[in-house]
Motif scaffolding. Structure first.
Motif, short mmCIF file in Angstrom:
data_model
loop_
_atom_site.label_atom_id
_atom_site.label_comp_id
_atom_site.label_asym_id
_atom_site.label_seq_id
_atom_site.Cartn_x
_atom_site.Cartn_y
_atom_site.Cartn_z
N GLU A 191 -71.36 -23.08 6.61
CA GLU A 191 -72.00 -21.77 6.76
C GLU A 191 -71.21 -20.89 7.74
O GLU A 191 -70.96 -19.72 7.48
CB GLU A 191 -73.43 -21.94 7.26
N ARG A 192 -70.79 -21.48 8.85
CA ARG A 192 -70.00 -20.73 9.83
C ARG A 192 -68.65 -20.33 9.24
O ARG A 192 -68.15 -19.23 9.49
CB ARG A 192 -69.79 -21.56 11.09
N GLY A 193 -68.05 -21.22 8.46
CA GLY A 193 -66.78 -20.90 7.81
C GLY A 193 -66.92 -19.75 6.83
O GLY A 193 -66.08 -18.84 6.79
N ALA A 194 -67.98 -19.76 6.05
CA ALA A 194 -68.22 -18.66 5.09
C ALA A 194 -68.42 -17.34 5.84
O ALA A 194 -67.91 -16.30 5.42
CB ALA A 194 -69.44 -18.97 4.22
N THR A 195 -69.14 -17.39 6.94
CA THR A 195 -69.35 -16.18 7.76
C THR A 195 -68.02 -15.68 8.31
O THR A 195 -67.73 -14.48 8.27
CB THR A 195 -70.33 -16.47 8.90
N ALA A 196 -67.20 -16.59 8.81
CA ALA A 196 -65.90 -16.20 9.38
C ALA A 196 -65.00 -15.60 8.31
O ALA A 196 -64.32 -14.60 8.55
CB ALA A 196 -65.22 -17.41 10.02
N VAL A 197 -64.99 -16.17 7.11
CA VAL A 197 -64.18 -15.64 6.02
C VAL A 197 -64.66 -14.24 5.64
O VAL A 197 -63.86 -13.32 5.46
CB VAL A 197 -64.21 -16.58 4.79
#
Length: 148
Positions: A37-43
């Motif tokens: 989830e954090r990775g998707a937000t960062a992307v």
């Protein structure tokens, strides 16, 4: 009686180990979900930032380019401006011809299922067909091979 206590302790240790593995599996799953989830937000944030920066750079360079062109043209005499405008028209016509020839070659590739290579040599930007396969025998006036 000591045997029963030892068996109970082993059983308890075994069940504790199974419980620990189960808990660890749940925690790992939660951590992986959180990281994804954090990775998707960062992307998403990175993509938004990249688009914003690209827009700002495009706006800034476009304005600077226009100002440089304006300053250059203002320094020209009427004769130089006319020659410059004529040169721009010549180059534009050459680029348009090259793009039209490339598009015609692509259409022929698609129609014939063959690879058509067009060589755009240094001679004033006019295309010279290096290898053209015309599937429709001169029915397309835009085909580079018909200009031979």
């Amino acid at each position: 009686m000591a045997d029963s206590t030892l068996t109970g302790a082993i059983r308890k240790a075994f069940l504790a180990g199974v419980g620990a593995l189960s808990l660890a599996g749940e925690k790992v799953s939660q951590v992986v979900d959180d990281l994804a989830e954090r990775g998707a937000t960062a992307v998403s944030q990175g993509r938004d930032l990249n688009q914003e920066l690209t827009r700002k750079v495009t706006d800034a360079t476009s304005g600077a380019r226009d100002e440089l062109l304006r300053a250059r043209v203002q320094l020209m005499s009427a004769q130089e401006r006319a020659e410059f405008a004529a040169a721009v028209q010549r180059v534009t016509a050459q680029v348009d011809a090259q793009q039209a020839a490339r598009e015609a070659a692509r259409r022929h590739e698609d129609a014939a299922g063959t690879h058509v290579g067009v060589d755009f040599g240094p001679d004033e930007g006019t295309p010279s067909p290096a290898e053209v396969a015309c599937p429709d025998d001169a029915s397309d006036p835009d085909c580079p091979s018909h200009d031979r």
